[in-house]
Design a protein around this motif. Structure first.
Motif, PDB file in Angstrom:
ATOM      1  N   PRO A 198      -6.426  -4.137  -0.934  1.00 46.51           N
ATOM      2  CA  PRO A 198      -5.127  -4.087  -0.255  1.00 46.51           C
ATOM      3  C   PRO A 198      -4.421  -5.437  -0.289  1.00 46.51           C
ATOM      4  O   PRO A 198      -5.062  -6.491  -0.232  1.00 46.51           O
ATOM      5  N   ASN A 236       0.827  -1.196   0.000  1.00 50.20           N
ATOM      6  CA  ASN A 236       0.000   0.000   0.000  1.00 50.20           C
ATOM      7  C   ASN A 236       0.870   1.258   0.000  1.00 50.20           C
ATOM      8  O   ASN A 236       0.570   2.245  -0.689  1.00 50.20           O
ATOM      9  N   ASP A 239       0.629   3.998  -2.847  1.00 52.63           N
ATOM     10  CA  ASP A 239       0.280   5.375  -2.460  1.00 52.63           C
ATOM     11  C   ASP A 239       1.374   6.353  -2.870  1.00 52.63           C
ATOM     12  O   ASP A 239       1.088   7.455  -3.333  1.00 52.63           O
TER      13      ASP A 239
END
Ligand SMILES: Cc1cc2nc3c(=O)[nH]c(=O)nc-3n(C[C@H](O)[C@H](O)[C@H](O)COP(=O)(O)OP(=O)(O)OC[C@H]3O[C@@H](n4cnc5c(N)ncnc54)[C@H](O)[C@@H]3O)c2cc1C
Length: 414
Positions: free
Chosen positions: A321, A298, A302
């Protein structure tokens, strides 16, 4: 992209490091400043509770870069420096040495801090937390030759460090409040699987108990539980969760889960401020709710998306996720999200006893999460396909290991 813009990234961890790589990779030519409280270049944390803790060296440096890369790509490093405040109206941040840095775009990726135990004796030497390279080195040294290790907390960090301590020959007791380890993230059946795995490797569990204090004079010697239990401990590992480090944000920018409110492009309410990684509470379109994900993959995603957003671009957000763990000879990959309190009856495909299986969490005939243990022939990709596509599937089809998963997904998608 010739520009005199200044992009500042606060937090030189997994997400921040990935973001600066992406910015240069995408041709951003302006000034980039990476501010990091640790004195290290960005590094990956997963080995800290696994290979590195066991003394097997650093096995995971693929996604991050060395000093030469930062020099060549003109990334100004302010390491060992902590940002103490953000003045959004002035587009400026202040560092703890009172210097200021102006920005056109600001990414904050400050990660998490381990939650601290607040019980008598918690300050005693020998009680360890694990987040940084230094924490892992100190814990690794303490484990060498420690007869009795008590792990407080039966989550991922607790179990991974328990496995590492067993590998170092320590007697290990894990204390946790649930009926099984990992109850909050996996539910009782899979939590029970992980308990059995650890018991087979000699770990003792003390479940349904809470730690009420630590005994010792100059150093911890035992752990006391609220039901009167006392367990000898030369080393204590406290793995009781983390809190997002959101001190640089106004309260009004925070979500109910304690993270920073962002959309799937990592944009906060301020058009020039972005948030990524453990601190980001993302409006997840698949699950129809905000999720704050404290996982490696993640942070990578991100960081990439935030960098693209800083450049005014939109990129693809994966709403499922992904997580992995390694314990003993078990390697697991997991995708999706479940509320383990309400989804406690996963469909099993394969054989738990043989440590080779998939598990699926199904809500209204749709797979919302799935995992595999050592089932590398099929792996996690078809599981992710099922989750992302939201196609309807029944339990018998999922459990039938005579039909390859990829084939099942293809048939259902037709
Ligand atoms: C021991 C351990 C094992 C893990 N194992 C796994 C695993 O097996 N699988 C998995 O998926 N995930 C795992 N994780 C989780 C994963 O590593 C994290 O989710 C990921 O590191 C989050 O990245 P991040 O960039 O958000 O934060 P971090 O990587 O924590 O980086 C944040 C950085 O910001 C710095 N910082 C904080 N405040 C400031 C400030 N004010 N100014 C400047 N710098 C600041 C911090 O010092 C830190 O260096 C593990 C984590 C730990 C600790």
């Amino acid at each position: 992209m010739a520009t005199d813009q200044v992009f500042v990234v606060v937090g030189a961890g997994q997400a921040g490091g990935t973001a600066v790589q992406t910015l240069r990779g995408e041709g951003f030519d302006g000034r980039i400043v990476l501010v990091g409280a640790e004195r290290h270049l960005p590094y990956e944390r997963p080995p800290l509770s696994k290979s590195y803790l066991k003394g097997e060296g650093w096995l995971s440096e693929e996604s991050l870069r060395d000093q030469q890369w930062y020099d060549t790509h003109r990334v100004e490093l302010r390491l060992g420096a902590r940002a103490s405040s953000v003045h959004r109206a002035d587009h400026e941040i202040t560092l703890d040495d009172q210097t200021t840095l102006g920005y056109d775009k600001l990414l904050i990726a400050t990660g998490s801090n381990p939650r601290r135990l607040n019980v008598p004796g918690a300050h005693l030497p020998g009680v360890h937390y694990l987040r940084t390279l230094e924490d892992s080195e100190a814990l690794g040294a303490a484990l060498s030759g420690a007869p009795n290790v008590v792990v407080v907390g039966a989550g991922w960090i607790g179990l991974e460090t328990a496995a590492a301590a067993r590998a170092k020959g320590c007697r290990v007791t894990v204390i946790g409040p649930g009926k099984v380890p990992l109850q909050a993230s996996m539910g009782t059946r899979l939590g029970g699987y992980f308990a059995d795995l650890h018991r087979r490797h000699g770990v003792e569990f003390q479940l349904g108990r809470r730690v009420s204090g630590f005994q010792g004079i100059n150093k911890v010697t035992s752990v006391v539980t609220d039901d009167g239990g006392e367990f000898p401990a030369d080393v204590v590992i406290a793995g009781v969760g983390v809190s997002p480090e959101v001190g640089l944000f106004d309260d009004g920018m925070l979500a109910d889960d304690g993270g920073v409110r962002v959309d799937p492009q990592m944009r906060t309410d301020d058009p020039d401020v972005f948030a990524a990684g453990d601190i980001a509470s993302v409006a997840n379109p698949l699950y129809g709710r905000r999720l704050r994900v404290e996982h490696w993959a993640n942070a990578l995603m991100d960081g990439r998306i935030a960098a693209q957003s800083m450049l005014g671009r939109v990129s693809e957000f994966d709403p499922a996720p992904f997580f992995f763990t390694d314990q003993y000879d078990v390697a697991m990959e997991y995708a999706g999200w479940i509320d383990a309190r309400t989804a406690d009856d996963p469909v099993i495909r394969g054989d738990l006893a043989a440590d080779v299986f998939h598990a699926f969490w199904v809500v209204d005939d749709v797979v919302v999460a799935g995992m595999h243990v050592n089932a590398w022939d099929e792996g996690i990709t078809p599981v992710q396909d099922l989750i992302r596509s939201r196609i309807r599937v029944n339990a018998a089809e999922l459990a039938d290991s005579t039909v390859p998963l990829a084939q099942l997904v293809e048939t259902l998608q037709r």
